[in-house]
Every structure is written in structure tokens, then in C-alpha cells.
Design an enzyme around this catalytic site. Sequence first.
Site: not given
Length: 223
Positions: A34-36
Site C-alpha cells: 500500500s502507501n502512506d
Amino acid sequence: MKKNVRPKSPFHRKTILITSGPTREYLDPVRFISNDSSGRMGRALADEAVRRGASVVWVTGSPDSGPRPGIKTVPVVTTEEMSRECRRHLRRADVVIGAAAVCDWTPVRKSRHKIKKGPRTRLTVRLRPTEDILRRLSSLKRPGTVVGGFALETQNLLKNARRKMADKRLDFIVANDASAIGASESSACFLDRRGATVFFPRSTKTRLARRILGEIASRWGNG
Ligand code: C5P
């Protein structure tokens, strides 16, 4: 005597579909890439759109609070779910704003069970691209629906953002650099397909949302 009639907001009785937050792509039942993204930008846009009289469908990978008046929250996890929910609500939408940090890659194979490790295990994960949700929405939309997104770039910000706007057939794009991800403040540039460039200096995402919706209202608010 003339009554003091308040002018109607350009978003009165309009529906705005907003994507927000990250999506996740699972390798096995417990691990994902995923990402931040915090989802703050999308949330600020949703709140501002409601303040301007719109109904909002908020398709989000980071639902953060209980029900809020005027906002239909649609929680999603994966890119495929986000795409499906957006398509489900597209017909009602007058404006679509893609603020999600969509996970662009998904494992070619997803294990049904938790992947075991051993002292000598080396795991190679093959990834394939996920669907481009905004591209699909702009190809399916009815005439008159305004579709725009965000471009987060680490180099050639405006050039790459313009290219993305053309590739995805968007009406506008908001360009910002990678410092925006997960941050509470950011600067940005609003670009439209006619070549306009409007710079927004660093500010909170609430203020940025106000300015972005102001630009949308001034171009497409009377449709
Ligand atoms: O990741 P990218 O820079 O292409 O994102 C640009 C815009 O496209 C963003 O508004 C993002 O929400 C949207 N997007 C999407 N589906 C993807 C990737 C990005 O809708 N798979």
C-alpha cells in the site's frame, strides 16, 4: 423592497464523487502492499463540498469517522473495490475528484493461506498493474460530468501532470510533489485542459480544498 436573496452555491443539488486514501493489494490473507496516504486531502474536499451545498459520495480507503451529514461514506480496501464502487455511483455524479493514492500494483498470485517463511526462504513477488480507475470513469461518464484528479510527482511536476491529464482524459488535475503525501499542509498547482495554471501556495488541506473547489465552481459551476 427587494428581498435579500442569498445566491445559490454552484454546487447546490450537485453530487460530487470523491475518491480518497490508499488502497491495499494483498499478497496473502494478512500481508499487503500500500502507501502512506492519510486520506486528509479527500476528506477536506468532501467537507468543503458539503459546506458548498453538494451531496458527496466519499469512496475511501481510510474511513476515519462516523456518519457525517451530506456525506455518503463508502469504505473500500482494494483498487478493484474502489473501482466497482465508483462505477456504481458514477451515474449520479456531476463532478468526480480522484484524490485517492491508488495502489498501482497488485500481486499476480494471491496466496489463500499465510505464506510460510523458513531460514532459507527467498520470496519473489511478481506484480501487475491495477486498473486505472479515473481513466475508466472518464471513459464511462455521461457528457457534462466533470472528472479530475491529482498528480503526485517527484520530477517534472507540471509536465508530467499535464501528460496525465491528457492520458486519462481529465478536465483538470491538481499537481503536487511527494511531500504532500501524509502531510497536513501542501502547496499545489491547479491545471485545466485549456492550459490554465493556478498556483496555490503552501497551506492546510482544508484551505487547499476550498481553493480547488473554487476553481471547479468558477469553470463548471453553472452546468
Ligand atoms: O498514480 P497516478 O499518478 O497515475 O494518479 C493520478 C490520478 O489518477 C490520481 O487522481 C489518482 O487518484 C488516479 N488513479 C486512479 N487509478 C489508478 C491510479 C491512479 O484513479 N490505478
